[in-house]
Design an enzyme around this catalytic site. Structure first.
Site, mmCIF file in Angstrom:
data_model
loop_
_atom_site.group_PDB
_atom_site.id
_atom_site.type_symbol
_atom_site.label_atom_id
_atom_site.label_comp_id
_atom_site.label_asym_id
_atom_site.label_seq_id
_atom_site.Cartn_x
_atom_site.Cartn_y
_atom_site.Cartn_z
ATOM 1 C CE LYS A 185 -10.671 8.323 2.935
ATOM 2 N NZ LYS A 185 -11.092 7.258 2.478
ATOM 3 C CB THR A 200 -5.221 2.922 -5.192
ATOM 4 O OG1 THR A 200 -5.909 3.803 -6.352
ATOM 5 C CG2 THR A 200 -3.774 3.742 -5.706
ATOM 6 N N GLY A 208 -9.592 0.340 -2.485
ATOM 7 C CA GLY A 208 -10.384 0.194 -1.618
ATOM 8 C C GLY A 208 -9.104 0.471 -0.407
ATOM 9 C CB THR A 209 -6.704 3.186 -0.495
ATOM 10 O OG1 THR A 209 -7.400 4.306 -1.040
ATOM 11 C CG2 THR A 209 -4.935 2.592 -0.803
ATOM 12 N N GLY A 210 -8.875 3.348 0.554
ATOM 13 C CA GLY A 210 -10.179 4.453 2.104
ATOM 14 C C GLY A 210 -10.791 3.605 2.850
ATOM 15 C CB CYS A 211 -12.267 0.091 3.342
ATOM 16 S SG CYS A 211 -13.338 1.000 0.759
HETATM 17 N N1 LIG Z 1 -0.631 6.386 -3.925
HETATM 18 C C1 LIG Z 1 -0.912 6.657 -3.282
HETATM 19 N N2 LIG Z 1 0.089 6.892 -2.796
HETATM 20 C C2 LIG Z 1 0.082 7.343 -1.250
HETATM 21 N N3 LIG Z 1 -0.596 6.841 -0.482
HETATM 22 C C3 LIG Z 1 -1.791 6.330 -1.303
HETATM 23 C C4 LIG Z 1 -2.329 6.549 -2.254
HETATM 24 N N4 LIG Z 1 -3.302 6.410 -2.819
HETATM 25 C C5 LIG Z 1 -3.765 6.738 -1.502
HETATM 26 N N5 LIG Z 1 -3.117 6.582 -0.796
HETATM 27 C C6 LIG Z 1 -3.392 6.623 1.066
HETATM 28 O O1 LIG Z 1 -4.604 5.963 1.235
HETATM 29 C C7 LIG Z 1 -5.770 6.766 1.596
HETATM 30 C C8 LIG Z 1 -7.010 6.718 1.299
HETATM 31 O O2 LIG Z 1 -6.942 6.709 -0.444
HETATM 32 P P1 LIG Z 1 -8.111 7.671 -1.024
HETATM 33 O O3 LIG Z 1 -8.398 7.132 -2.344
HETATM 34 O O4 LIG Z 1 -7.676 9.237 -0.503
HETATM 35 O O5 LIG Z 1 -9.497 7.151 -0.472
HETATM 36 P P2 LIG Z 1 -10.544 6.490 -0.796
HETATM 37 O O6 LIG Z 1 -9.609 5.535 -1.179
HETATM 38 O O7 LIG Z 1 -11.459 6.985 0.067
HETATM 39 O O8 LIG Z 1 -10.584 7.366 -2.129
HETATM 40 C C9 LIG Z 1 -5.521 7.969 1.721
HETATM 41 O O9 LIG Z 1 -5.708 8.807 1.789
HETATM 42 C C10 LIG Z 1 -4.093 8.067 1.409
HETATM 43 O O10 LIG Z 1 -3.065 8.026 2.888
HETATM 44 C C1 LIG Z 2 -18.419 -2.981 -1.130
HETATM 45 C C2 LIG Z 2 -17.272 -1.259 -1.566
HETATM 46 N N1 LIG Z 2 -16.882 -0.505 -0.392
HETATM 47 C C3 LIG Z 2 -16.415 0.271 -0.591
HETATM 48 C C4 LIG Z 2 -16.126 0.842 -1.791
HETATM 49 C C5 LIG Z 2 -14.669 1.742 -2.156
HETATM 50 O O1 LIG Z 2 -13.530 1.462 -2.217
HETATM 51 P P1 LIG Z 2 -12.708 2.503 -3.314
HETATM 52 O O2 LIG Z 2 -13.383 3.909 -3.277
HETATM 53 O O3 LIG Z 2 -11.162 2.528 -2.876
HETATM 54 O O4 LIG Z 2 -13.333 2.166 -4.556
HETATM 55 C C6 LIG Z 2 -15.551 0.124 -2.900
HETATM 56 N N2 LIG Z 2 -15.250 0.175 -4.152
HETATM 57 N N3 LIG Z 2 -16.737 -0.881 -2.915
HETATM 58 MG MG LIG Z 3 -12.846 5.877 -0.492
#
Ligand SMILES: Nc1ncnc2c1ncn2[C@@H]1O[C@H](COP(=O)(O)OP(=O)(O)O)[C@@H](O)[C@H]1O
Ligand SMILES: Cc1ncc(COP(=O)(O)O)c(N)n1
Ligand SMILES: [Mg+2]
Length: 718
Positions: free
Chosen positions: A388, A422, A424-427
Site C-alpha cells: 500500500k 484516512t 482506518g483505510t488499511g483496515c
Molecule cells: N488520501 C488517499 N487517497 C487515495 N487513496 C488513499 C488515500 N489514503 C489511503 N488510501 C488508500 O488506502 C490504502 C490504505 O491506506 P494506508 O494509509 O496506506 O494503509 P494503512 O491505513 O494500513 O496505514 C492505500 O493503499 C490507498 O489505496
Molecule cells: C484497533 C485499531 N486497529 C487498527 C488501526 C490502524 O488503523 P490506521 O492505521 O488507519 O490508524 C487502529 N488505529 N486501531
Molecule cells: Mg494499517
C-alpha cells in the site's frame, strides 16, 4: 469443530497419469483444495503409509489430508510423524466408531452415504462420530463403477435436506456444477477426474472455488482490535465487510482507547479469552474468510496461528497492523517477529511501506525498492502481497499486487485524494479484500473492486464530520448515494399495488353503458361500429409505440417481445378491417378510416409523449394497461361475469368477445406484466413513481376510450 468442506480432491493414481498423485496434490492444494483424500484401492497398507508421509510433507498443513478406507494406514502414518487428519469410510469399511476412537475427537471422519437407510444408521450414531457424508454419484462416473444409479442434482438436494450431517457431493463433478450443488445444499464438492486429469489442477481448483463462492454471501471473520471511534479496527471491518457484500463477524484481540487524534491506551485481554471466542465460532459456523488486523503481542499471534492451523479457513487476509496512522504502536517488538509466522499462513498480506520494511527486515529506498522486497517476501512465504502506497509522499497513492507464485505483479495507480479522513483505510481495504475474495473474485478483481469502493468512501469521509483529527471514511457512501438502501418492493408486490391503484378505473369501466350493453348483447350497431373504427386507428398508432419500446429495450428478450407485440397490434388492426369494418357489415369507407375521436387522440398523444421522453421503464408502464385491462375485461366478459348472455355463442358480438378472451393474448399480457413489474422493482423510487403515473394515466385513457362510443357526440357521429 465445523470445517470448511468446500473442495475435496480424491486422488486416483491412474487418472493422475504421468504427473502422478504427489504433483497433482501439490498443484490442487496451491489452487485452494481444502481436503485431500488419498484413495488407491490397489495399494497395500505399507504403500499407503509411505504415500501419506510423502503427501503430508507436500501439503504442509495447508489442507487436510485424509485416507480412504485404510484406517490402519492412517494410524501408522501418524506414528511416523505424518499429519493425517482423518479417514473417509465406505458403507462396508471399518466402523466409524472405531475410527473416531483411534483418531480422536478432532479427526475429520467422512462416511459414504446415498440411501435413506444410510441416514437412519447415521442418526443412530453418537453425535460427533461422523463429520460429513460423501453423497453421490451426482453423475455416472468412471472412477466408481460399482456405484448405484446417478443421483442427479435434485436427488442430491432431497438427500441433503433429509441428512443430519453436512453432505459433500461426489461423482462426475466439474467446476461448472459447483454453484448449483451449493444451491442444492452441498457443504462441499469432491472432484476426482476433473482435478486428476486436468492439465492444470491449480487453476481447475481455483475455478471450482470461484464458482462455489459466487452468489453465496460470504461469512467473514475479523480478528482484530476495537476502535471505539468506529473508523478502524473491528468496527471498520464489520462495516467494510457489509458494504462489500459479506456477513461480518468479529473476535476481539485487543481494546484501544482512541479517537481521530490518536491512541491513548491499549488493553489486551488474556489470549485464552481470544481462543475461547474463536472456538465458540468454529464449533458452529463455517468461516469463509478471515481478516487479521491488530493483534497486539506475540501470545495473541500464537493463539491465532494455532486456531488457523486447526480450522484452516479457505481465505486468510493479514493486515499487518503495527503502527497506527497517528504513529502509535499497535504491536510490540516481540509481536513483529511472531507476525512472520502468520505471513506464511496468509493468502494475502497488505502491508503499508513501514510494515513491509519490518516484515522483510530491510530499509526500503522507495516504491520500486518496496516492490522488489515484496516480490522476495511473496516468493519466500507463498503469500500474495498488496503493497500500500498510501504513505508515499506526493500526489499519488498507488498500491501494487505482487504474487510470485502466480507471476502477478500489477500496480494500481491512483491520485491521492485530498482529505484528512484516512483513519482506518488499511483496515477497511483488507476487510473489503477478504470479502471479495470469498465472493469468488480473483485477487486482481478484488483489489480493483476494493480500491474503487475505498476511494468512494474516502471522498465522502469528511462529510461525516467525525472528530477533529484523522477522521474515518464513509463505508456506505456509495450505497446511500445510489439509493441502494431503500427497500425495493418485489415485482409481485408492485403487481398487487398497481392493480389495486386502478381498481376505481376498472370498476368504472365495468359500469360504462358501452360495456354493460356489450355484455348483455343489447349494444346497437352504431356505437359498436364507432368503437371498432376508433380501435383500428388506435392499434395502428399503438404498434408504432410498441416498436419504440422494442428499440429502447435493454435486452434481446424484451426487445423481441415488444416487436412481436407491435406486429400483433398491426395484424389486429388489419383483422378488424378485414372482418368488421366491411361493406357487408354495412360499414362504408369513411367509418373504417374514421377521424380519431378526442378520446383516441388524447390516449395516443399520452403514449407518444412518454415514448418521446425515451425512458424505457416509463414507456412500458404506459403500454401495460392496454394488455392488462383488455385481458382482464375480455376474460371476465367471456366468462359471463358481467352478464351471463355474454357466454352464449348466439351473442351478437361473440366473435369479438373471443378475440379479447384469447389465451394467446392473456399470455402476452402476463409477459408484459412481468417485464414491467420487474423493471419497476429494480429501479429507484423516483423512476418507479414515474412508471406508476404513466400506468395510471393510460388506464384512465382506456376508460375514456370505452366511454366515447356512447358519449353524446360519439353516438350521433357514428
Ligand atoms: N488520501 C488517499 N487517497 C487515495 N487513496 C488513499 C488515500 N489514503 C489511503 N488510501 C488508500 O488506502 C490504502 C490504505 O491506506 P494506508 O494509509 O496506506 O494503509 P494503512 O491505513 O494500513 O496505514 C492505500 O493503499 C490507498 O489505496
Ligand atoms: C484497533 C485499531 N486497529 C487498527 C488501526 C490502524 O488503523 P490506521 O492505521 O488507519 O490508524 C487502529 N488505529 N486501531
Ligand atoms: Mg494499517
Amino acid at each position: 469443530m465445523i470445517r470448511d468442506l468446500s473442495l475435496h480432491l480424491v486422488t486416483d493414481p491412474v487418472l493422475s497419469g504421468s504427473r502422478g498423485v504427489a504433483e497433482t496434490v501439490r498443484a490442487a492444494v496451491s489452487g485452494g483444495v481444502g481436503v485431500v483424500q488419498l484413495r488407491d484401492k490397489g495399494a497395500s497398507d505399507a504403500e499407503t503409509v509411505d504415500r501419506l508421509v510423502e503427501l503430508s510433507g507436500i501439503i504442509d498443513g495447508r489442507a487436510r489430508l485424509i485416507v480412504n478406507d485404510q484406517l490402519g494406514a492412517a494410524v501408522s502414518a501418524r506414528a511416523r510423524g505424518a499429519r493425517v487428519d482423518g479417514v473417509h469410510l465406505g458403507q462396508g469399511d471399518a466402523s466409524v466408531l472405531r475410527a473416531r476412537e483411534l483418531l480422536g475427537p478432532d479427526a475429520l471422519i467422512g462416511l459414504t452415504a446415498n440411501r435413506a437407510e444410510h441416514l437412519d444408521a447415521v442418526r443412530a450414531l453418537p453425535a460427533g462420530t461422523v463429520d460429513y457424508l460423501g453423497v453421490g454419484a451426482i453423475r455416472p462416473t468412471s472412477t466408481k463403477p460399482d456405484h448405484p444409479p446417478a443421483l442427479g442434482f435434485e436427488g442430491f438436494r432431497a438427500f441433503a435436506e433429509a441428512s443430519p450431517l453436512p453432505c459433500v457431493a461426489i461423482g462426475g463433478i466439474v467446476p461448472d456444477d459447483a454453484a448449483a450443488l451449493r444451491e442444492a445444499g452441498a457443504a462441499g464438492v469432491a472432484a476426482v477426474a476433473a482435478l486428476c486429469t486436468s492439465p492444470d489442477p491449480r487453476s481447475t481448483a481455483t475455478e471450482f472455488l470461484r464458482n462455489w463462492r459466487r452468489g453465496a454471501t460470504p461469512r467473514v471473520l475479523s480478528i482484530a482490535g476495537s476502535d471505539p471511534s468506529g473508523g478502524a479496527g473491528i468496527q471498520a471491518d464489520l462495516k467494510s465487510i457489509a458494504a462489500n457484500g459479506g456477513y461480518g463477524m468479529a473476535a476481539l484481540a485487543a481494546l484501544t482507547a482512541q479517537n481521530t487524534r490518536g491512541v491513548r491506551g491499549v488493553h489486551v485481554p488474556p489470549a485464552e479469552f481470544l481462543r475461547a471466542q474463536l472456538e465458540a465460532l468454529s464449533e458452529d459456523i463455517v468461516v469463509d474468510a478471515v481478516k487479521l488486523g491488530m493483534l497486539a503481542n506475540a501470545e495473541i499471534i500464537e493463539t491465532v496461528i494455532a486456531w488457523i492451523d486447526a480450522v484452516r479457513p479457505s481465505i486468510v487476509v493479514l493486515d499487518p497492523v503495527m503502527v497506527a496512522t497517528s504513529g502509535d504502536r499497535l504491536l510490540d517488538a516481540a509481536g513483529e517477529a511472531a507476525l512472520r509466522g502468520l505471513v506464511e499462513r496468509a493468502d494475502l498480506v497488505t502491508p503499508n511501506l513501514a510494515e513491509l520494511a519490518v516484515l522483510t527486515g530491510r530499509e526500503l529506498g522507495g516504491w520500486s525498492d518496496a516492490l522488489v522486497a515484496a516480490e522476495a517476501l511473496s516468493a519466500e512465504s507463498g503469500a500474495a502481497l498488496l503493497v500500500k502506497g498510501g504513505h508515499l509522499p506526493g500526489d499519488t497513492a498507488p498500491d501494487a499486487l505482487v504474487d510470485a507464485g502466480r507471476g502477478i505483479r500489477r500496480e494500481f495507480p491512483g491520485a491521492r485524494i485530498a482529505t484528512r479522513n484516512t483513519h482506518g483505510t488499511g483496515c477497511s481495504l483488507s476487510s473489503a479484500l477478504a470479502t471479495r475474495l470469498a465472493r469468488g473474485e480473483s485477487a486482481e478483481q478484488a483489489v480493483a473492486g476494493s480500491r474503487a469502493w475505498l476511494r468512494e468512501s474516502l471522498r465522502a469521509g469528511s462529510g461525516l464530520g467525525v472528530g477533529s483529527g484523522h477522521g474515518p471514511v464513509h463505508h456506505f457512501a456509495g450505497l446511500w448515494e445510489r439509493g441502494g438502501l431503500e427497500t425495493r418492493p418485489s415485482a409481485e408486490d408492485i403487481r398487487e399495488a398497481w392493480w389495486g391503484r386502478i381498481s376505481g378505473v376498472r370498476s368504472g369501466i365495468d359500469r360504462l353503458p358501452f360495456i354493460t350493453a356489450l355484455a348483455d348483447g343489447s349494444l346497437a350497431e352504431a356505437p359498436f361500429r364507432f368503437y371498432l373504427a376508433q380501435d383500428a386507428r388506435y392499434l395502428r398508432e399503438y404498434a408504432r409505440v410498441l416498436a419504440e419500446a422494442s428499440r429502447l429495450a435493454p435486452d434481446p428478450e424484451e426487445q423481441a417481445f415488444w416487436a412481436e407485440s407491435a406486429r400483433g397490434s398491426i395484424l389486429g388492426e388489419m383483422e378488424l378491417h378485414a372482418s368488421w369494418l366491411t361493406p357487408e357489415r354495412g360499414i362504408v369507407g369513411e367509418t373504417s378510416d374514421a377521424e380519431p375521436a378526442p378520446a383516441t387522440v388524447a390516449y395516443l398523444d399520452h403514449l407518444r409523449s412518454v415514448a418521446f421522453g425515451g425512458d424505457y421503464p416509463e414507456l412500458i408502464a404506459a403500454l401495460l394497461p392496454c394488455f392488462w385491462l383488455y385481458t382482464d375485461l375480455g376474460s371476465r366478459l367471456r366468462a359471463g361475469a358481467l352478464h351471463p348472455f355474454a357466454r352464449d355463442p348466439e351473442h351478437p358480438y361473440a366473435s369479438w368477445l373471443d378475440t379479447y378472451a384469447d389465451a394467446g393474448f392473456a399470455a402476452a399480457a402476463e409477459r408484459a406484466i412481468g417485464i414491467v413489474t420487474r423493471a419497476a422493482s429494480r429501479t429507484g423510487g423516483e423512476q418507479r413513481a414515474r412508471m406508476l403515473r404513466a400506468f395510471e394515466t393510460s388506464s384512465a385513457h382506456e376508460r375514456s376510450f370505452f366511454a366515447a362510443p356512447m358519449a353524446e357526440e360519439g353516438a350521433d357521429r357514428a
